[in-house]
Write a protein that holds these residues in place. Structure first.
Motif, PDB file in Angstrom:
ATOM      1  N   LEU A  20      72.010  45.017 -38.429  1.00  0.00           N
ATOM      2  CA  LEU A  20      72.920  45.517 -39.460  1.00  0.00           C
ATOM      3  C   LEU A  20      74.077  44.549 -39.686  1.00  0.00           C
ATOM      4  CD1 LEU A  20      72.948  49.274 -38.443  1.00  0.00           C
ATOM      5  CD2 LEU A  20      72.053  48.361 -40.591  1.00  0.00           C
ATOM      6  N   GLY A  21      74.563  43.941 -38.587  1.00  0.00           N
ATOM      7  CA  GLY A  21      75.652  42.988 -38.725  1.00  0.00           C
ATOM      8  C   GLY A  21      75.257  41.782 -39.559  1.00  0.00           C
ATOM      9  N   ALA A  22      74.081  41.200 -39.267  1.00  0.00           N
ATOM     10  CA  ALA A  22      73.602  40.051 -40.034  1.00  0.00           C
ATOM     11  C   ALA A  22      73.350  40.437 -41.492  1.00  0.00           C
ATOM     12  CB  ALA A  22      72.328  39.495 -39.399  1.00  0.00           C
ATOM     13  N   THR A  23      72.699  41.565 -41.704  1.00  0.00           N
ATOM     14  CA  THR A  23      72.368  42.001 -43.061  1.00  0.00           C
ATOM     15  C   THR A  23      73.622  42.232 -43.894  1.00  0.00           C
ATOM     16  OG1 THR A  23      70.341  43.051 -42.261  1.00  0.00           O
ATOM     17  CG2 THR A  23      71.160  43.758 -44.408  1.00  0.00           C
ATOM     18  N   TYR A  24      74.599  42.902 -43.313  1.00  0.00           N
ATOM     19  CA  TYR A  24      75.826  43.233 -44.050  1.00  0.00           C
ATOM     20  C   TYR A  24      76.544  41.972 -44.502  1.00  0.00           C
ATOM     21  CZ  TYR A  24      80.391  45.421 -44.981  1.00  0.00           C
ATOM     22  OH  TYR A  24      81.562  45.839 -45.554  1.00  0.00           O
ATOM     23  N   PRO A  42      67.629  53.821 -39.235  1.00  0.00           N
ATOM     24  CA  PRO A  42      68.364  52.635 -38.806  1.00  0.00           C
ATOM     25  C   PRO A  42      69.182  52.960 -37.552  1.00  0.00           C
ATOM     26  CG  PRO A  42      68.728  53.096 -41.141  1.00  0.00           C
ATOM     27  CD  PRO A  42      68.054  54.295 -40.556  1.00  0.00           C
ATOM     28  N   GLY A  43      69.358  51.969 -36.720  1.00  0.00           N
ATOM     29  CA  GLY A  43      70.232  52.180 -35.580  1.00  0.00           C
ATOM     30  C   GLY A  43      69.649  51.810 -34.241  1.00  0.00           C
ATOM     31  N   GLY A  44      68.340  51.591 -34.157  1.00  0.00           N
ATOM     32  CA  GLY A  44      67.771  51.244 -32.868  1.00  0.00           C
ATOM     33  C   GLY A  44      68.050  52.320 -31.841  1.00  0.00           C
ATOM     34  N   LEU A  45      68.530  51.908 -30.663  1.00  0.00           N
ATOM     35  CA  LEU A  45      68.762  52.863 -29.583  1.00  0.00           C
ATOM     36  C   LEU A  45      69.947  53.783 -29.831  1.00  0.00           C
ATOM     37  CD1 LEU A  45      68.077  50.955 -26.260  1.00  0.00           C
ATOM     38  CD2 LEU A  45      66.729  52.750 -27.331  1.00  0.00           C
ATOM     39  N   VAL A  46      70.812  53.453 -30.768  1.00  0.00           N
ATOM     40  CA  VAL A  46      71.958  54.326 -31.000  1.00  0.00           C
ATOM     41  C   VAL A  46      71.781  55.189 -32.244  1.00  0.00           C
ATOM     42  CG1 VAL A  46      73.601  52.882 -29.770  1.00  0.00           C
ATOM     43  CG2 VAL A  46      73.201  52.455 -32.163  1.00  0.00           C
ATOM     44  N   ALA A  47      70.588  55.213 -32.810  1.00  0.00           N
ATOM     45  CA  ALA A  47      70.330  56.099 -33.945  1.00  0.00           C
ATOM     46  C   ALA A  47      70.336  57.548 -33.470  1.00  0.00           C
ATOM     47  CB  ALA A  47      68.986  55.759 -34.582  1.00  0.00           C
ATOM     48  N   PHE A 225      76.606  54.162 -38.477  1.00  0.00           N
ATOM     49  CA  PHE A 225      75.492  53.464 -39.107  1.00  0.00           C
ATOM     50  C   PHE A 225      75.175  53.972 -40.509  1.00  0.00           C
ATOM     51  CE2 PHE A 225      73.251  51.567 -35.152  1.00  0.00           C
ATOM     52  CZ  PHE A 225      74.393  50.845 -34.887  1.00  0.00           C
ATOM     53  N   ARG A 226      75.265  55.264 -40.720  1.00  0.00           N
ATOM     54  CA  ARG A 226      74.947  55.785 -42.060  1.00  0.00           C
ATOM     55  C   ARG A 226      75.904  55.239 -43.118  1.00  0.00           C
ATOM     56  NH1 ARG A 226      74.100  62.092 -42.499  1.00  0.00           N
ATOM     57  NH2 ARG A 226      72.420  61.473 -41.086  1.00  0.00           N
ATOM     58  N   PRO A 227      77.228  55.316 -42.920  1.00  0.00           N
ATOM     59  CA  PRO A 227      78.107  54.703 -43.941  1.00  0.00           C
ATOM     60  C   PRO A 227      77.983  53.190 -43.994  1.00  0.00           C
ATOM     61  CG  PRO A 227      79.377  55.582 -42.087  1.00  0.00           C
ATOM     62  CD  PRO A 227      77.992  56.085 -41.927  1.00  0.00           C
ATOM     63  N   TRP A 228      77.634  52.564 -42.884  1.00  0.00           N
ATOM     64  CA  TRP A 228      77.434  51.104 -42.880  1.00  0.00           C
ATOM     65  C   TRP A 228      76.237  50.733 -43.751  1.00  0.00           C
ATOM     66  CZ3 TRP A 228      76.552  47.987 -37.700  1.00  0.00           C
ATOM     67  CH2 TRP A 228      76.824  46.629 -37.919  1.00  0.00           C
ATOM     68  N   VAL A 229      75.141  51.480 -43.613  1.00  0.00           N
ATOM     69  CA  VAL A 229      73.957  51.219 -44.439  1.00  0.00           C
ATOM     70  C   VAL A 229      74.286  51.414 -45.917  1.00  0.00           C
ATOM     71  CG1 VAL A 229      71.648  52.093 -45.031  1.00  0.00           C
ATOM     72  CG2 VAL A 229      72.257  51.699 -42.630  1.00  0.00           C
ATOM     73  N   GLU A 230      75.088  52.416 -46.218  1.00  0.00           N
ATOM     74  CA  GLU A 230      75.484  52.628 -47.615  1.00  0.00           C
ATOM     75  C   GLU A 230      76.244  51.420 -48.152  1.00  0.00           C
ATOM     76  OE1 GLU A 230      77.692  56.252 -47.572  1.00  0.00           O
ATOM     77  OE2 GLU A 230      75.923  57.530 -47.307  1.00  0.00           O
ATOM     78  N   ARG A 231      77.113  50.843 -47.333  1.00  0.00           N
ATOM     79  CA  ARG A 231      77.855  49.659 -47.767  1.00  0.00           C
ATOM     80  C   ARG A 231      76.921  48.463 -47.946  1.00  0.00           C
ATOM     81  NH1 ARG A 231      83.488  50.066 -46.724  1.00  0.00           N
ATOM     82  NH2 ARG A 231      83.682  47.864 -47.248  1.00  0.00           N
ATOM     83  N   ILE A 232      75.922  48.339 -47.069  1.00  0.00           N
ATOM     84  CA  ILE A 232      74.934  47.263 -47.211  1.00  0.00           C
ATOM     85  C   ILE A 232      74.205  47.395 -48.543  1.00  0.00           C
ATOM     86  CG2 ILE A 232      72.709  46.440 -46.335  1.00  0.00           C
ATOM     87  CD1 ILE A 232      73.802  46.992 -43.502  1.00  0.00           C
ATOM     88  N   GLU A 233      73.789  48.622 -48.872  1.00  0.00           N
ATOM     89  CA  GLU A 233      73.061  48.842 -50.117  1.00  0.00           C
ATOM     90  C   GLU A 233      73.966  48.612 -51.331  1.00  0.00           C
ATOM     91  OE1 GLU A 233      69.747  52.018 -48.420  1.00  0.00           O
ATOM     92  OE2 GLU A 233      71.604  52.764 -49.320  1.00  0.00           O
ATOM     93  N   GLN A 234      75.233  48.967 -51.209  1.00  0.00           N
ATOM     94  CA  GLN A 234      76.175  48.705 -52.311  1.00  0.00           C
ATOM     95  C   GLN A 234      76.359  47.207 -52.537  1.00  0.00           C
ATOM     96  OE1 GLN A 234      79.747  50.789 -51.195  1.00  0.00           O
ATOM     97  NE2 GLN A 234      78.785  52.806 -51.375  1.00  0.00           N
ATOM     98  N   GLY A 236      74.018  45.070 -52.201  1.00  0.00           N
ATOM     99  CA  GLY A 236      72.762  44.522 -52.723  1.00  0.00           C
ATOM    100  C   GLY A 236      71.667  44.370 -51.693  1.00  0.00           C
ATOM    101  N   GLY A 237      71.935  44.719 -50.439  1.00  0.00           N
ATOM    102  CA  GLY A 237      70.904  44.631 -49.419  1.00  0.00           C
ATOM    103  C   GLY A 237      69.947  45.818 -49.456  1.00  0.00           C
ATOM    104  N   ARG A 238      68.769  45.625 -48.898  1.00  0.00           N
ATOM    105  CA  ARG A 238      67.775  46.705 -48.802  1.00  0.00           C
ATOM    106  C   ARG A 238      67.522  47.012 -47.345  1.00  0.00           C
ATOM    107  NH1 ARG A 238      62.272  45.841 -51.603  1.00  0.00           N
ATOM    108  NH2 ARG A 238      62.373  43.811 -50.538  1.00  0.00           N
ATOM    109  N   VAL A 239      67.423  48.295 -47.008  1.00  0.00           N
ATOM    110  CA  VAL A 239      67.089  48.733 -45.647  1.00  0.00           C
ATOM    111  C   VAL A 239      65.825  49.573 -45.740  1.00  0.00           C
ATOM    112  CG1 VAL A 239      67.845  49.994 -43.612  1.00  0.00           C
ATOM    113  CG2 VAL A 239      69.512  48.706 -44.979  1.00  0.00           C
ATOM    114  N   LEU A 240      64.739  49.058 -45.162  1.00  0.00           N
ATOM    115  CA  LEU A 240      63.444  49.724 -45.232  1.00  0.00           C
ATOM    116  C   LEU A 240      63.030  50.161 -43.826  1.00  0.00           C
ATOM    117  CD1 LEU A 240      61.562  47.249 -47.623  1.00  0.00           C
ATOM    118  CD2 LEU A 240      62.938  49.255 -48.221  1.00  0.00           C
TER     119      LEU A 240
END
Length: 530
Positions: A20-24, A42-47, A225-234, A236-240
């Motif tokens: 997530l850090g690299a993607t963001y 998303p989140g690996g072991l901390v999801a 992680f959930r708000p972080w993923v939202e910022r990534i998508e805002q 222009g990144g994609r999380v699949l």
């Protein structure tokens, strides 16, 4: 390849702190980033996720320690307030309460490591045993996180290290080994001395406040992680999610830039051929092919080993085959709901002596998580590390054991009834820093020019550990992509706090003495302290 970050494609594999850090950061720099996660969240072991009854659970509780400077900076950037206040902690054994730790930053500041020795309130451990740790300070000074230091100490077990430096058997048994069991997740005879020194220094000894910790007021997945993923998508990144990597497609510089196909594997492009610089052209997930200009792997040891085991192309490279020598450790995460409120003196607690090779922690979630503050009964998370012998047990056996062990620590649990429970088994879930493992860990760069690595098991010189290290290596991987293509601004990475002045002097003097000794005795240019 277009030299415009708007068109440069990056695939990141693994949606934990590193991925997530690299993607963001790359998404913010205009790269076309796709993050592939094998799991459902998303989140690996901390999801975190919800049970069928709508109750929040996660794969163990994760603390955020005082030196997590980059993670705290990220959370501030995201505008989040997910953490509790700084909390005190306790340690229990079958004999009862062993020690209570203060909030160290609230105590008068002393030169390290005096505060660590003086401020915890030990119930049984004599001062004479605690003082037996003083000779170990030399090893902590000698271990400076350099490659040479890792190679000196990594072949030795932590137990051997402590014994050879005169640590008393009781101090080892009641203090150091419990820290290893919950910090490196294994008993001392199974831990690298280098990893033990690095972990102890970073979390406990480098600076007096370093052992202070906050906790997420809910699951990390939900609150960060959930708000972080939202910022990534805002950005222009994609999380699949539910995308498991099955192959990595390679191409040499001499090959034409054609869209890669699932069957593309140029058998004549061998990594042993130094005349050909291989690069990744695509990542395959089952029947899907993701074309790319660069790849960042951000998965744990076990996940990377699974990818290598199915990837004909990665198996060409000795560095990826050798990481199969690395190990991982079983974790058991349990959450129990009781029919009444039990008074738990402190919200976070570590335990030792209940099982010979297993450490465990328990947390009062009524005090830590917003969701359970008004719950009529106690909600307790109990997580077990190096839990090999526990994973085969059925749920009823595990619940009974957890209830029994909690009662040993706090007798009032004996009169309470478990009304609900969650058991999460996590085989081979966390990195095992075993003796001799260092040579098999990968650096951030690989022999494939556009394939980069990140994660808490990757070799770097930042000095951090655990979640902070994973996040930092993700930023380092993003910066390597930026450096390779010359597009974008590198991510700022906050270094660990510098050593205190007396430690800097001691390390400088020690390094000078080593250099002098090496010049006098060239046959032992790399001195060992054993």
């Amino acid at each position: 390849m277009a030299q415009n970050s708007q068109n440069l494609r990056v695939i990141v594999v693994g949606a934990g702190w590193a991925g997530l850090g690299a993607t963001y950061h790359l998404a913010k720099q205009g790269y076309d980033v796709t993050l592939l996660e094998a799991g459902a969240y998303p989140g690996g072991l901390v999801a975190g996720w919800k049970t069928a009854q709508g109750r929040s659970i996660e794969a163990g509780i994760h603390g955020f320690w005082y030196p997590y400077r980059n993670i705290f900076s990220l959370v501030d950037e995201l505008g989040l307030q997910p953490f509790t206040d700084w909390t005190r902690s306790a340690q229990y054994s079958p004999a009862g309460l062993e020690v209570e730790s203060p909030i160290f930053q609230n105590e008068p500041l002393l030169p390290t490591p005096l505060g660590t020795f003086l401020y915890p309130r030990f119930q049984r451990l004599p001062l004479s045993d605690r003082l037996s740790a003083l000779p170990l300070l030399y090893a902590l000074i000698d271990f400076d996180n350099s490659d040479a230091a890792w190679r000196r100490y990594d072949p030795v077990t932590a137990r051997e290290l402590f014994k050879q430096y005169g640590v008393s058997a009781r101090l080892y048994r009641e203090s150091f080994e419990p820290m290893l069991l919950v910090g490196l997740f294994a008993p001392g005879e199974q831990c690298s001395a280098a990893a033990a020194l690095g972990m102890l220094y970073y979390f406990i000894l480098a600076h007096q406040p370093n052992f202070d910790v906050v906790w997420c007021r809910g699951t990390v997945g939900q609150m960060i992680f959930r708000p972080w993923v939202e910022r990534i998508e805002q950005a222009g990144g994609r999380v699949l999610t539910n995308r498991r990597v099955t192959e990595v497609l390679l191409r040499s510089q001499e090959e034409q830039k054609e869209p890669p196909s699932h069957s593309e594997f140029n058998s004549k492009s061998k990594p042993q051929d130094s005349k050909r610089a291989l690069s990744v052209a695509g990542v395959v997930c089952g029947e899907e092919v993701f074309e790319t200009d660069a790849v960042i792997f951000a998965v744990g040891v076990t996940g990377m080993q699974k990818i290598v085991s199915v990837s004909k192309n990665l198996r060409q490279f000795p560095e990826f085959c050798q990481l199969m020598n690395l190990g991982a450790i079983d974790v058991l995460a349990t959450r129990l709901w009781f029919d009444r409120k039990i008074s738990v003196p402190l919200p976070s607690n570590a335990c030792f002596g209940f099982d010979r090779t297993t450490g465990w922690t328990f947390f009062d979630l009524n005090a830590l998580h917003d969701e359970w503050q008004s719950e009529p009964g106690s909600v307790i998370e109990a997580d077990f590390y190096h839990a090999n012998q526990l994973l085969p047990m059925d749920d009823e056996q595990i619940v009974a054991k957890v209830h029994r062990d909690l009662t040993t620590c706090i007798s009032a649990f004996g009169s309470a009834k478990v009304v609900d429970s969650s058991i999460v088994r996590l085989p081979k879930a966390v990195t095992h820093f075993s003796p001799g493992s260092y040579p098999f860990m990968l650096p951030g760069e690989t022999s494939v020019k556009n394939l980069f690595m990140s994660g808490d098991w990757i070799v770097n010189r930042h000095g951090s550990w655990s979640q902070e290290k994973a996040y930092v290596t993700g930023l380092e991987a993003a910066n390597r992509v930026i450096a390779q293509f010359g597009q974008g601004v590198p991510a700022p990475i906050i270094p660990v706090e510098p050593d205190e002045a007396h430690i800097q002097v001691a390390r400088s003097l020690n390094q000078t003495l080593r250099q002098v000794a090496a010049s006098i005795l060239p046959d032992i240019a790399v001195l060992n302290c054993w």
